[in-house]
Design a protein around this motif. Structure first.
Motif, PDB file in Angstrom:
ATOM      1  N   ILE A 269     -13.807 -64.446  47.609  1.00  0.00           N
ATOM      2  CA  ILE A 269     -12.889 -65.422  48.208  1.00  0.00           C
ATOM      3  C   ILE A 269     -12.161 -64.710  49.337  1.00  0.00           C
ATOM      4  O   ILE A 269     -11.440 -63.740  49.107  1.00  0.00           O
ATOM      5  CB  ILE A 269     -11.870 -65.934  47.160  1.00  0.00           C
ATOM      6  N   THR A 270     -12.377 -65.196  50.562  1.00  0.00           N
ATOM      7  CA  THR A 270     -11.724 -64.599  51.727  1.00  0.00           C
ATOM      8  C   THR A 270     -10.624 -65.532  52.201  1.00  0.00           C
ATOM      9  O   THR A 270     -10.875 -66.715  52.459  1.00  0.00           O
ATOM     10  CB  THR A 270     -12.735 -64.363  52.864  1.00  0.00           C
ATOM     11  N   TYR A 271      -9.431 -65.021  52.311  1.00  0.00           N
ATOM     12  CA  TYR A 271      -8.271 -65.806  52.728  1.00  0.00           C
ATOM     13  C   TYR A 271      -7.788 -65.263  54.065  1.00  0.00           C
ATOM     14  O   TYR A 271      -7.452 -64.092  54.177  1.00  0.00           O
ATOM     15  CB  TYR A 271      -7.182 -65.693  51.663  1.00  0.00           C
ATOM     16  N   ARG A 272      -7.818 -66.116  55.066  1.00  0.00           N
ATOM     17  CA  ARG A 272      -7.305 -65.731  56.383  1.00  0.00           C
ATOM     18  C   ARG A 272      -6.073 -66.581  56.667  1.00  0.00           C
ATOM     19  O   ARG A 272      -6.176 -67.807  56.775  1.00  0.00           O
ATOM     20  CB  ARG A 272      -8.347 -65.991  57.474  1.00  0.00           C
ATOM     21  N   LEU A 273      -4.942 -65.930  56.804  1.00  0.00           N
ATOM     22  CA  LEU A 273      -3.697 -66.666  57.038  1.00  0.00           C
ATOM     23  C   LEU A 273      -3.766 -67.414  58.362  1.00  0.00           C
ATOM     24  O   LEU A 273      -3.262 -68.525  58.490  1.00  0.00           O
ATOM     25  CB  LEU A 273      -2.504 -65.711  57.089  1.00  0.00           C
ATOM     26  N   ILE A 274      -4.355 -66.761  59.358  1.00  0.00           N
ATOM     27  CA  ILE A 274      -4.496 -67.380  60.680  1.00  0.00           C
ATOM     28  C   ILE A 274      -5.943 -67.178  61.099  1.00  0.00           C
ATOM     29  O   ILE A 274      -6.392 -66.054  61.311  1.00  0.00           O
ATOM     30  CB  ILE A 274      -3.562 -66.720  61.712  1.00  0.00           C
ATOM     31  N   SER A 275      -6.685 -68.257  61.230  1.00  0.00           N
ATOM     32  CA  SER A 275      -8.092 -68.127  61.590  1.00  0.00           C
ATOM     33  C   SER A 275      -8.239 -68.017  63.103  1.00  0.00           C
ATOM     34  O   SER A 275      -7.273 -68.127  63.852  1.00  0.00           O
ATOM     35  CB  SER A 275      -8.879 -69.341  61.088  1.00  0.00           C
ATOM     36  N   SER A 276      -9.489 -67.798  63.520  1.00  0.00           N
ATOM     37  CA  SER A 276      -9.767 -67.691  64.953  1.00  0.00           C
ATOM     38  C   SER A 276     -10.099 -69.050  65.562  1.00  0.00           C
ATOM     39  O   SER A 276     -10.443 -69.128  66.737  1.00  0.00           O
ATOM     40  CB  SER A 276     -10.939 -66.741  65.180  1.00  0.00           C
ATOM     41  N   SER A 277     -10.034 -70.115  64.785  1.00  0.00           N
ATOM     42  CA  SER A 277     -10.326 -71.439  65.335  1.00  0.00           C
ATOM     43  C   SER A 277      -9.201 -71.850  66.291  1.00  0.00           C
ATOM     44  O   SER A 277      -8.148 -71.236  66.321  1.00  0.00           O
ATOM     45  CB  SER A 277     -10.470 -72.470  64.213  1.00  0.00           C
ATOM     46  N   LYS A 278      -9.447 -72.916  67.039  1.00  0.00           N
ATOM     47  CA  LYS A 278      -8.533 -73.295  68.123  1.00  0.00           C
ATOM     48  C   LYS A 278      -7.097 -73.504  67.650  1.00  0.00           C
ATOM     49  O   LYS A 278      -6.144 -73.168  68.337  1.00  0.00           O
ATOM     50  CB  LYS A 278      -9.034 -74.581  68.783  1.00  0.00           C
ATOM     51  N   ASP A 279      -6.941 -74.120  66.487  1.00  0.00           N
ATOM     52  CA  ASP A 279      -5.572 -74.388  66.043  1.00  0.00           C
ATOM     53  C   ASP A 279      -5.042 -73.301  65.102  1.00  0.00           C
ATOM     54  O   ASP A 279      -3.962 -73.450  64.553  1.00  0.00           O
ATOM     55  CB  ASP A 279      -5.501 -75.758  65.357  1.00  0.00           C
ATOM     56  N   HIS A 280      -5.812 -72.219  64.932  1.00  0.00           N
ATOM     57  CA  HIS A 280      -5.372 -71.077  64.113  1.00  0.00           C
ATOM     58  C   HIS A 280      -4.985 -71.502  62.708  1.00  0.00           C
ATOM     59  O   HIS A 280      -4.065 -70.949  62.105  1.00  0.00           O
ATOM     60  CB  HIS A 280      -4.197 -70.355  64.790  1.00  0.00           C
ATOM     61  N   SER A 281      -5.684 -72.474  62.166  1.00  0.00           N
ATOM     62  CA  SER A 281      -5.364 -72.962  60.827  1.00  0.00           C
ATOM     63  C   SER A 281      -5.733 -71.909  59.792  1.00  0.00           C
ATOM     64  O   SER A 281      -6.644 -71.109  60.005  1.00  0.00           O
ATOM     65  CB  SER A 281      -6.134 -74.249  60.558  1.00  0.00           C
ATOM     66  N   PRO A 282      -5.041 -71.901  58.650  1.00  0.00           N
ATOM     67  CA  PRO A 282      -5.458 -71.013  57.560  1.00  0.00           C
ATOM     68  C   PRO A 282      -6.836 -71.437  57.046  1.00  0.00           C
ATOM     69  O   PRO A 282      -7.184 -72.620  57.070  1.00  0.00           O
ATOM     70  CB  PRO A 282      -4.401 -71.216  56.478  1.00  0.00           C
ATOM     71  N   VAL A 283      -7.595 -70.447  56.606  1.00  0.00           N
ATOM     72  CA  VAL A 283      -8.957 -70.693  56.134  1.00  0.00           C
ATOM     73  C   VAL A 283      -9.174 -69.964  54.815  1.00  0.00           C
ATOM     74  O   VAL A 283      -8.709 -68.831  54.648  1.00  0.00           O
ATOM     75  CB  VAL A 283      -9.991 -70.183  57.166  1.00  0.00           C
ATOM     76  N   VAL A 284      -9.879 -70.612  53.902  1.00  0.00           N
ATOM     77  CA  VAL A 284     -10.353 -69.936  52.692  1.00  0.00           C
ATOM     78  C   VAL A 284     -11.866 -70.071  52.660  1.00  0.00           C
ATOM     79  O   VAL A 284     -12.396 -71.182  52.761  1.00  0.00           O
ATOM     80  CB  VAL A 284      -9.736 -70.540  51.416  1.00  0.00           C
ATOM     81  N   GLU A 285     -12.547 -68.944  52.555  1.00  0.00           N
ATOM     82  CA  GLU A 285     -14.012 -68.943  52.485  1.00  0.00           C
ATOM     83  C   GLU A 285     -14.430 -68.571  51.067  1.00  0.00           C
ATOM     84  O   GLU A 285     -13.870 -67.657  50.470  1.00  0.00           O
ATOM     85  CB  GLU A 285     -14.596 -67.922  53.470  1.00  0.00           C
ATOM     86  N   LEU A 286     -15.400 -69.283  50.572  1.00  0.00           N
ATOM     87  CA  LEU A 286     -15.935 -69.001  49.242  1.00  0.00           C
ATOM     88  C   LEU A 286     -17.396 -68.603  49.375  1.00  0.00           C
ATOM     89  O   LEU A 286     -18.199 -69.368  49.891  1.00  0.00           O
ATOM     90  CB  LEU A 286     -15.835 -70.239  48.344  1.00  0.00           C
ATOM     91  N   LYS A 287     -17.726 -67.417  48.912  1.00  0.00           N
ATOM     92  CA  LYS A 287     -19.138 -67.030  48.785  1.00  0.00           C
ATOM     93  C   LYS A 287     -19.383 -66.970  47.289  1.00  0.00           C
ATOM     94  O   LYS A 287     -19.052 -66.006  46.618  1.00  0.00           O
ATOM     95  CB  LYS A 287     -19.378 -65.673  49.452  1.00  0.00           C
ATOM     96  N   VAL A 288     -19.977 -68.045  46.779  1.00  0.00           N
ATOM     97  CA  VAL A 288     -20.060 -68.239  45.331  1.00  0.00           C
ATOM     98  C   VAL A 288     -21.330 -67.612  44.782  1.00  0.00           C
ATOM     99  O   VAL A 288     -22.419 -67.774  45.346  1.00  0.00           O
ATOM    100  CB  VAL A 288     -20.016 -69.745  45.000  1.00  0.00           C
ATOM    101  N   ARG A 289     -21.200 -66.922  43.673  1.00  0.00           N
ATOM    102  CA  ARG A 289     -22.354 -66.352  42.976  1.00  0.00           C
ATOM    103  C   ARG A 289     -22.356 -66.810  41.530  1.00  0.00           C
ATOM    104  O   ARG A 289     -21.312 -66.920  40.893  1.00  0.00           O
ATOM    105  CB  ARG A 289     -22.285 -64.819  42.997  1.00  0.00           C
ATOM    106  N   ASN A 290     -23.549 -67.032  41.016  1.00  0.00           N
ATOM    107  CA  ASN A 290     -23.720 -67.290  39.584  1.00  0.00           C
ATOM    108  C   ASN A 290     -22.939 -68.496  39.075  1.00  0.00           C
ATOM    109  O   ASN A 290     -22.498 -68.507  37.923  1.00  0.00           O
ATOM    110  CB  ASN A 290     -23.324 -66.039  38.771  1.00  0.00           C
TER     111      ASN A 290
END
Lengths: 192, 124
Positions: free
Chosen positions: B83-104
């Motif tokens: 689970i990757t949590y970015r408080l400020i993303s690189s997208s245009k509006d710098h929205s927070p992002v949570v990425e899930l790389k799910v296994r099993n």
């Protein structure tokens, strides 16, 4: 329509070809999970020098309305023959001694065509994985796996098909939520 | 490595913050033309707080955490899910992002979730 080619370039391919016949002494990586997930770069040291395989986010065109998306893009570069340091992340560098000869280099190349209401929006090709065939006939795979992560997953084994990440779930159509969008994913294995 | 929770043990708590569709994706698909189905958008009144709450619940009792300097952190769960949590993303509006790389865990798919203000513009 945007044609986006993010495959490794000729100068990068030359660096990989030079690995054939050389002995991989060790690999350096900053692991994020105490397992096999490297943050953005793996450094391969041979007796002749070192090479970095990297996977970094790049903003690429998404459509004809000026939208962009960040995709992880692989690259290869010559590196100094010293231990890898990745400042972006707090984990320490891990070193793995390999001592195996590279007998061949392959690339897994992906291609995703994105269609919107039947019209081709983007045609994007990219390097999905760098694969080193070793003298014991096993494969050492540097796989970028899911498209939005700056991670290289390092895998080794004899069955290449089982080692490579299956991207197809990432590019499935969704007739319920996105009925106007269609993806076509293909993959090619190329031996250098 | 210490023992901890597999991601599925935290799923109900995560769903209490962001709904999960039967497709295995949280929230709603991005409306931008050409995006993959695993790019998701959750509109809410306080994106920073909600994103923080979601990742805290999804990543409860992680086994490993590494900081992405100045940007966020990566949590590893006992089942290998990341689970990757970015408080400020690189997208245009710098929205927070949570990425899930799910296994099993087949119930949830790997995905990237942007947290945006209600009526958010760039990630409509």
């Amino acid at each position: 329509m945007f044609e986006i080619d993010k495959r490794l370039q000729p100068t990068e391919l030359e660096l990989l070809q030079e690995l054939v016949g050389s002995t991989i002494v060790r690999m350096d990586a900053v692991l994020v999970d105490n397992d096999n997930s490297a943050w953005n770069t793996v450094r391969i040291h041979t007796k002749r020098g070192a090479v970095d395989i990297s996977n970094l986010l790049e903003e690429l065109p998404l459509n004809d309305e000026g939208d962009t998306e960040e995709y992880a893009v692989m690259s290869v570069a010559a590196a100094p023959d010293k231990i890898l340091v990745v400042d972006a992340i707090t984990a320490d560098t891990s070193v793995c001694f390999v001592n195996q000869v590279v007998s061949g280099v392959l690339l897994a190349e992906g291609r995703v065509k994105t269609f919107y209401k039947g019209e081709l929006l983007t045609d994007r090709t990219y390097t999905q994985a760098v694969i080193l065939r070793l003298s014991d006939d096993s494969y050492l795979v540097f796989d970028k796996e899911v498209w939005f992560e700056e991670i290289i997953t390092i895998k080794q084994g004899e069955n290449l098909a089982e080692l490579l990440y299956d991207e197809s779930p990432d590019w499935e159509d969704d007739l319920e939520e996105k009925p106007d969008t269609h993806f076509e994913l293909t993959r090619a294995l190329v031996e250098l | 490595m210490r023992s901890g929770n597999p991601f599925k043990e935290n799923l109900l708590d995560a769903i209490s913050v962001v709904p999960l569709k039967k497709s295995g994706y949280f929230a709603d698909p991005s409306a931008r033309k050409g995006t993959a189905r695993n790019v998701r958008v959750f509109e809410c009144d306080d994106p920073a707080r909600v994103a923080y709450d979601f990742q805290a619940k999804a990543g409860r009792n992680y086994v490993g955490l590494e900081r992405i300097k100045g940007k966020g952190y990566i949590m590893t769960m006992a089942d290998g899910t990341r689970i990757t949590y970015r408080l400020i993303s690189s997208s245009k509006d710098h929205s927070p992002v949570v990425e899930l790389k799910v296994r099993n865990f087949k119930r949830v798919k790997s995905q990237k979730i942007h947290f945006v203000p209600r009526g958010g513009q760039c990630l409509r």
